[in-house]
Scaffold this active site. Structure first.
Site, PDB file in Angstrom:
ATOM      1  N   ASN A 111      49.563  37.259  42.216  1.00 31.06           N
ATOM      2  CA  ASN A 111      50.587  37.869  43.267  1.00 31.06           C
ATOM      3  C   ASN A 111      51.530  36.890  43.431  1.00 31.06           C
ATOM      4  O   ASN A 111      51.122  35.332  44.031  1.00 31.06           O
ATOM      5  CB  ASN A 111      49.837  38.340  44.553  1.00 31.06           C
ATOM      6  CG  ASN A 111      51.759  38.816  45.332  1.00 31.06           C
ATOM      7  OD1 ASN A 111      51.953  38.810  45.320  1.00 31.06           O
ATOM      8  ND2 ASN A 111      50.289  38.871  46.571  1.00 31.06           N
TER       9      ASN A 111
ATOM     10  N   LYS B 137      54.543  36.455  44.450  1.00 27.14           N
ATOM     11  CA  LYS B 137      55.607  36.602  45.821  1.00 27.14           C
ATOM     12  C   LYS B 137      56.954  36.655  45.579  1.00 27.14           C
ATOM     13  O   LYS B 137      57.021  36.667  44.800  1.00 27.14           O
ATOM     14  CB  LYS B 137      54.247  35.555  46.861  1.00 27.14           C
ATOM     15  CG  LYS B 137      53.189  36.019  47.315  1.00 27.14           C
ATOM     16  CD  LYS B 137      52.374  34.974  48.240  1.00 27.14           C
ATOM     17  CE  LYS B 137      50.884  35.360  48.481  1.00 27.14           C
ATOM     18  NZ  LYS B 137      50.058  35.195  49.837  1.00 27.14           N
TER      19      LYS B 137
ATOM     20  N   HIS C  59      49.242  44.793  51.496  1.00 24.33           N
ATOM     21  CA  HIS C  59      48.698  44.106  51.395  1.00 24.33           C
ATOM     22  C   HIS C  59      49.646  43.046  52.991  1.00 24.33           C
ATOM     23  O   HIS C  59      50.274  43.461  53.621  1.00 24.33           O
ATOM     24  CB  HIS C  59      50.061  42.671  50.534  1.00 24.33           C
ATOM     25  CG  HIS C  59      49.255  41.167  50.728  1.00 24.33           C
ATOM     26  ND1 HIS C  59      50.256  40.210  50.804  1.00 24.33           N
ATOM     27  CD2 HIS C  59      49.205  40.832  49.728  1.00 24.33           C
ATOM     28  CE1 HIS C  59      49.670  39.232  51.108  1.00 24.33           C
ATOM     29  NE2 HIS C  59      48.687  39.164  50.066  1.00 24.33           N
TER      30      HIS C  59
ATOM     31  N   GLU D 188      50.806  40.399  54.565  1.00 22.89           N
ATOM     32  CA  GLU D 188      52.122  40.264  54.686  1.00 22.89           C
ATOM     33  C   GLU D 188      53.405  41.468  55.155  1.00 22.89           C
ATOM     34  O   GLU D 188      54.021  41.038  55.278  1.00 22.89           O
ATOM     35  CB  GLU D 188      52.837  39.321  53.064  1.00 22.89           C
ATOM     36  CG  GLU D 188      52.044  38.519  52.930  1.00 22.89           C
ATOM     37  CD  GLU D 188      51.645  36.674  52.127  1.00 22.89           C
ATOM     38  OE1 GLU D 188      52.286  37.254  51.233  1.00 22.89           O
ATOM     39  OE2 GLU D 188      50.698  36.356  52.167  1.00 22.89           O
TER      40      GLU D 188
ATOM     41  N   GLU E 166      40.990  41.009  51.545  1.00 21.02           N
ATOM     42  CA  GLU E 166      42.244  39.414  52.043  1.00 21.02           C
ATOM     43  C   GLU E 166      41.729  39.669  52.720  1.00 21.02           C
ATOM     44  O   GLU E 166      42.343  40.408  53.968  1.00 21.02           O
ATOM     45  CB  GLU E 166      43.427  39.908  50.891  1.00 21.02           C
ATOM     46  CG  GLU E 166      43.236  39.999  49.494  1.00 21.02           C
ATOM     47  CD  GLU E 166      44.823  39.057  49.237  1.00 21.02           C
ATOM     48  OE1 GLU E 166      44.616  38.658  48.106  1.00 21.02           O
ATOM     49  OE2 GLU E 166      45.705  39.909  49.665  1.00 21.02           O
TER      50      GLU E 166
ATOM     51  N   GLY F 108      46.879  31.981  51.931  1.00 21.19           N
ATOM     52  CA  GLY F 108      48.385  30.649  51.947  1.00 21.19           C
ATOM     53  C   GLY F 108      47.108  29.953  52.702  1.00 21.19           C
ATOM     54  O   GLY F 108      48.172  28.745  53.507  1.00 21.19           O
TER      55      GLY F 108
ATOM     56  N   SER G 150      43.864  32.419  49.717  1.00 15.33           N
ATOM     57  CA  SER G 150      42.569  30.433  48.708  1.00 15.33           C
ATOM     58  C   SER G 150      42.117  30.801  47.906  1.00 15.33           C
ATOM     59  O   SER G 150      40.828  30.198  47.358  1.00 15.33           O
ATOM     60  CB  SER G 150      42.416  30.087  49.872  1.00 15.33           C
ATOM     61  OG  SER G 150      43.244  29.881  51.389  1.00 15.33           O
TER      62      SER G 150
HETATM   63  P1  PGA Z   1      46.672  33.009  48.348  1.00 18.22           P
HETATM   64  O1  PGA Z   1      47.308  34.431  48.425  1.00 18.22           O
HETATM   65  O2  PGA Z   1      45.388  32.744  47.083  1.00 18.22           O
HETATM   66  O3  PGA Z   1      47.885  32.258  48.003  1.00 18.22           O
HETATM   67  O4  PGA Z   1      45.607  33.154  49.116  1.00 18.22           O
HETATM   68  C1  PGA Z   1      45.932  35.813  47.789  1.00 18.22           C
HETATM   69  C2  PGA Z   1      46.989  36.756  48.667  1.00 18.22           C
HETATM   70  O5  PGA Z   1      48.433  36.561  49.086  1.00 18.22           O
HETATM   71  O6  PGA Z   1      47.296  37.795  47.476  1.00 18.22           O
END
Ligand code: PGA
Length: 255
Positions: free
Chosen positions: A9, A11, A96, A98, A168, A174, A214
């Site tokens: 992903n 982003k 997601h 976010e 997740e 992140g 992560s």
């Molecule tokens: P990250 O993000 O690997 O940077 O923690 C995972 C995601 O948001 O799908």
């Protein structure tokens, strides 16, 4: 046997040249080194999707990070699931954290998007996961079960069989702090059991549940060794070719 799946992903990162470089390096690498034991999908920003489909040349799947909750109409700025599949996009991410937290997407909106994705014939990648507060209050299973109930479990068994779930935990995205293998396994087993109760044991057994939050080359192998972890949804580490490729490599079955 469920085939492992590693998805990236991206982003809202990378300008055009850097995005094309990464796509072409990934195509080159997978064409030469991947033996198809691991499915790979990338989710670049929407504006690069048509190029990504062309550049992937079938070496990996291409997915969109978002789509409209409407079929079509006067919705300025929105990109529909149908438009995405019309340029060769095969997968669409929804739910997601976010989008839930920063763009106010409720379980109902996610449900509408799941319907649009299914109608358009793409694979829905459905993200779920609890916040740190919910985990500390021991509510992680309740939260995830409610997300599944509200946005996914209205699907027919046939449509549900096309879904990929990404667990997740919000506190792991992140942050550099991943769920431990034990925490991931516990939640993945719980999700599979919930799906078995809602649909059937067969559907639960074939469902792929990815872990996200992560994931990096250093922790991927341990996470992938869990019985119910079928791969990863990788954010930050999917932007660096070597890291992403190491994670794909960690998902390969041991011969
Ligand atoms: P990250 O993000 O690997 O940077 O923690 C995972 C995601 O948001 O799908």
């Amino acid at each position: 046997m469920r085939k492992k799946l590693v998805a990236g992903n991206w982003k809202s990162f990378l300008r055009y040249d850097a995005a094309m470089d990464l796509l072409s390096s990934l195509t080159h690498h997978l064409t030469n080194h991947n033996d198809n034991t691991v499915e790979v999908v990338v989710f670049p920003p929407a504006i690069y999707l048509e190029s990504a489909v062309r550049m992937a040349a079938g070496a990996y799947g291409v997915g969109a990070q978002n789509c409209s909750s409407n079929t079509e109409g006067a919705y300025t700025g929105e990109v529909t699931a149908n438009m995405l599949t019309s340029v060769g996009v095969q997968h669409i991410l929804t739910g997601h954290s976010e989008r839930r937290q920063l763009f106010g997407e409720s379980n109902d909106v996610v449900k509408d998007k799941i319907n649009r994705i299914t109608e358009a014939g793409a694979t829905p990648f459905f993200c779920c996961g609890e916040t740190l507060e919910a985990r500390q209050a021991q509510l992680h299973k309740k939260v995830v079960e409610a997300q599944l109930q509200a946005s996914l479990f209205h699907l027919s068994e046939d449509d549900f069989n096309k879904v990929v779930i990404a667990y997740e935990p919000v506190w792991a995205i992140g942050t550099g702090v991943n769920a431990t293998a034990a925490q991931a396994q516990e939640m993945h087993a719980f999700i599979r059991e919930t799906v078995a109760q809602q649909y059937s044991k067969e559907t639960a057994a074939s469902l792929r549940i990815l872990y996200g939050g992560s994931v990096k080359p250093e922790n991927a192998a341990e996470l992938f060794s869990c019985a119910d972890v079928d791969g990863a949804l990788v954010g930050g580490a999917s932007l660096k070719l070597n890291d992403f490729v190491s994670i794909i490599h960690a998902a390969k079955p041991l011969l």
